[in-house]
Design a protein around this motif. Structure first.
Motif, PDB file in Angstrom:
ATOM      1  N   TYR A  24      44.568  -6.287  32.767  1.00  0.00           N
ATOM      2  CA  TYR A  24      44.909  -7.710  32.150  1.00  0.00           C
ATOM      3  C   TYR A  24      45.199  -8.873  33.006  1.00  0.00           C
ATOM      4  O   TYR A  24      44.558  -9.811  32.724  1.00  0.00           O
ATOM      5  N   GLU A  25      45.297  -8.584  34.368  1.00  0.00           N
ATOM      6  CA  GLU A  25      45.286  -9.379  35.399  1.00  0.00           C
ATOM      7  C   GLU A  25      43.733  -9.800  35.286  1.00  0.00           C
ATOM      8  O   GLU A  25      43.380 -11.104  35.587  1.00  0.00           O
ATOM      9  N   ALA A  26      42.806  -8.836  35.549  1.00  0.00           N
ATOM     10  CA  ALA A  26      41.196  -9.173  35.776  1.00  0.00           C
ATOM     11  C   ALA A  26      40.910  -9.980  34.379  1.00  0.00           C
ATOM     12  O   ALA A  26      40.021 -10.866  34.597  1.00  0.00           O
ATOM     13  N   LEU A  27      41.264  -9.525  33.150  1.00  0.00           N
ATOM     14  CA  LEU A  27      40.702 -10.084  32.167  1.00  0.00           C
ATOM     15  C   LEU A  27      41.094 -11.651  31.830  1.00  0.00           C
ATOM     16  O   LEU A  27      40.400 -12.500  31.562  1.00  0.00           O
ATOM     17  N   GLU A  28      42.387 -12.102  32.487  1.00  0.00           N
ATOM     18  CA  GLU A  28      42.783 -13.615  32.488  1.00  0.00           C
ATOM     19  C   GLU A  28      41.659 -14.112  33.394  1.00  0.00           C
ATOM     20  O   GLU A  28      41.198 -15.243  33.058  1.00  0.00           O
ATOM     21  N   ALA A  29      41.258 -13.522  34.452  1.00  0.00           N
ATOM     22  CA  ALA A  29      40.224 -14.146  35.312  1.00  0.00           C
ATOM     23  C   ALA A  29      38.879 -14.200  34.771  1.00  0.00           C
ATOM     24  O   ALA A  29      38.258 -15.278  34.811  1.00  0.00           O
ATOM     25  N   TRP A  30      38.373 -13.225  33.857  1.00  0.00           N
ATOM     26  CA  TRP A  30      37.161 -13.422  33.146  1.00  0.00           C
ATOM     27  C   TRP A  30      37.184 -14.263  32.096  1.00  0.00           C
ATOM     28  O   TRP A  30      35.941 -15.017  32.046  1.00  0.00           O
ATOM     29  N   LYS A  31      38.219 -14.511  31.583  1.00  0.00           N
ATOM     30  CA  LYS A  31      38.349 -15.796  30.663  1.00  0.00           C
ATOM     31  C   LYS A  31      38.363 -17.194  31.374  1.00  0.00           C
ATOM     32  O   LYS A  31      37.845 -17.963  30.393  1.00  0.00           O
ATOM     33  N   ARG A  32      39.098 -17.221  32.317  1.00  0.00           N
ATOM     34  CA  ARG A  32      39.555 -18.342  32.954  1.00  0.00           C
ATOM     35  C   ARG A  32      38.767 -19.048  34.130  1.00  0.00           C
ATOM     36  O   ARG A  32      38.589 -20.068  34.335  1.00  0.00           O
ATOM     37  N   SER A  33      38.328 -18.082  34.885  1.00  0.00           N
ATOM     38  CA  SER A  33      37.734 -18.287  36.188  1.00  0.00           C
ATOM     39  C   SER A  33      36.347 -19.256  35.951  1.00  0.00           C
ATOM     40  O   SER A  33      35.428 -18.660  35.202  1.00  0.00           O
ATOM     41  N   PRO A  34      36.323 -20.433  36.670  1.00  0.00           N
ATOM     42  CA  PRO A  34      35.027 -21.292  36.363  1.00  0.00           C
ATOM     43  C   PRO A  34      33.714 -20.381  37.354  1.00  0.00           C
ATOM     44  O   PRO A  34      32.833 -20.851  37.292  1.00  0.00           O
ATOM     45  N   ASP A  35      34.131 -19.757  38.094  1.00  0.00           N
ATOM     46  CA  ASP A  35      33.336 -18.854  38.939  1.00  0.00           C
ATOM     47  C   ASP A  35      32.532 -17.666  38.159  1.00  0.00           C
ATOM     48  O   ASP A  35      31.509 -17.257  38.563  1.00  0.00           O
ATOM     49  N   LEU A  36      33.052 -17.548  37.122  1.00  0.00           N
ATOM     50  CA  LEU A  36      32.543 -16.349  36.327  1.00  0.00           C
ATOM     51  C   LEU A  36      31.812 -16.701  35.035  1.00  0.00           C
ATOM     52  O   LEU A  36      31.822 -16.350  33.948  1.00  0.00           O
TER      53      LEU A  36
END
Length: 456
Positions: A75-87
């Motif tokens: 879930y920590e990774a999932l938040e980054a997948w959803k919100r990071s502008p680098d992804l």
């Protein structure tokens, strides 16, 4: 954890391998290192890398684990997948596609695992999971509309909207590009041996004779870890119980790709990922390739004996698209004929053996090597066919280990080098038990050759 007085914030760091662990480590190091030009990532192929299990058209992103530990991490990774502008791509489209994750249960083992996952989701108060409505999520699903079902096949099945898939190769490429834009060096070379001196590991030498010196070396070599490290283990005369093959082994899954026409692509592009019990998965087609992907979860090893008498598993030198007919037929019969019989008579666009390093409990191996002669060597590997989803975050944990910092008691224990005496060992179920290998690639190929000879 053991500590190292030289912080990775100012050290020369060599990362060998540019899959998920290597790319994420380079990306996170580039954010904190005082001089990113002191960081080098080296891979056997020119940029973008081609051989890593990570460099695929797409990979599954889900938090569905029966382990609360990996569920929280996912879930920590999932938040980054959803919100990071680098992804996201140059067009602003995110690499992560939240199409959902549909889990089907057929056997008693499937049902027990599904129930454990559902219970863990409930305990975490996830409101995105629901028990399958067969008429809605199965019979009306474009992927599964012609599937063959037995009574009770969906009794313990469920659908989780908070999951999906990501553009794998594109995401890896993007993170490495960002690291390079900050000063990190990307080099093409096939590592032949590590360089040692009286103070530990001091770099690596490639087959073309080039040397890369470093204060710290990170082996992010996945399925090739034993192959890369074995000559160095021979050099310092490591006994069998201290060699890296005791920590992990190379294994492969078979992947079949179907090329879709425009109408098929439009019909299936928004379909969920399907986990078909312990048989494997179906991943919807990306726009660029329009390839529908089937993964056969039954793994194989490729064990050989080195010139010094040590047995290791490593990917064969031959093309990864050379898949034994027995595995192809198994994939077609067990996976495709049951789930998407409408494709069974169509030719497979291409096959692939996808290799990764599998650890005994399917925990990652993120640790400093315990041997004194290899004190500057770090391992970031052991993906066990479930690590890819952690691409956005796993590198920060590797950086902590490089700095001699703890990632917390449970992470340190799970990701530690497991000593022969039991230090760091863990009991209980593994994180991804379906991928533990039970057969040899050589045996399948030998059986195939024997059959061909018998009918010649």
């Amino acid at each position: 954890m053991s500590t190292d007085p030289a912080s990775s914030n100012s050290s020369r760091i060599l990362i060998i391998g540019s899959g998920i662990f290597g790319a994420s480590t380079a990306y996170h190091l580039s954010q904190t290192h005082l001089d990113p030009s002191l960081i080098t990532i080296i891979d056997r192929t020119p940029f973008p890398p081609q051989h890593a299990a990570s460099t695929d058209i797409n990979k599954i992103v889900r938090a569905d684990y029966n382990s609360r530990f990996y569920m929280n991490l996912a879930y920590e990774a999932l938040e980054a997948w959803k919100r990071s502008p680098d992804l996201q791509g140059e067009d602003g489209e995110k690499f992560f596609h939240q199409n959902g994750w549909l889990v089907l249960s057929h056997t008693k083992g499937d049902m027990e695992n599904a129930n454990r996952i559902r219970q863990t989701l409930k305990e975490r108060a996830s409101d995105e999971m629901r028990v399958l409505d067969k008429s809605k999520e199965v019979l009306n699903n474009d992927l599964l509309r012609d599937a063959v079902w037995e009574e009770g096949d969906v009794s313990a099945s469920y659908f989780n909207l908070d999951a999906g898939w990501a553009d794998a190769g594109d995401a890896i490429t993007k993170l490495i590009k960002i690291a390079v834009s900050r000063g990190v060096n990307y080099k093409c070379g096939d590592v032949e041996t590590l360089i040692l001196d009286d103070f530990g590991t001091r770099g690596a030498r490639t087959k073309d004779g080039k040397t890369y010196e470093a204060d710290k070396v990170v082996l992010a070599t996945g399925a090739w870890t034993s192959h890369v490290l074995s000559p160095t283990e021979d050099q310092i005369n490591l006994p069998e119980e201290e060699r890296v093959e005791t920590q992990l082994t190379a294994a492969a899954v078979c992947v079949a790709h179907y090329k879709l026409d425009e109408s098929e692509y439009n019909r299936l592009k928004n379909a969920p990922v399907v986990c078909n019990g312990n048989l494997g998965e179906i991943i919807p087609p990306p726009r660029r390739s329009q390839l529908l992907k089937f993964t056969n979860a039954k793994t194989v090893t490729n064990t050989t004996t080195s010139s010094t008498g040590h047995r290791i598993s490593a990917p064969p030198d031959q093309d990864q698209t050379l898949v034994p007919d027995k595995i192809k037929q198994e994939t077609l019969t067990l996976m495709i004929r049951k789930t998407m019989p409408q494709l069974f008579k169509q030719p497979v666009h291409h096959w692939r053996l996808c290799w990764d390093a599998v650890t005994p409990q399917q925990d990652f191996l993120i640790a400093q090597h315990p041997h004194s002669r290899l004190r500057n060597l770090y391992l970031a590997t052991g993906g066990s066919f479930h690590s890819w989803k952690f691409l956005p975050i796993i590198g920060k944990y590797v950086v902590n280990v490089l700095n001699g910092l703890s990632n917390g008691e449970e992470k340190d224990k799970r990701w530690a080098w497991k000593s022969a005496g039991g230090d760091g060992e863990r009991t209980g179920r593994g994180a991804h038990e379906a991928v533990v290998p039970t057969r040899e690639l050589r045996d399948l190929r030998d059986a195939e050759k024997s059959f061909q000879a018998s009918v010649a």
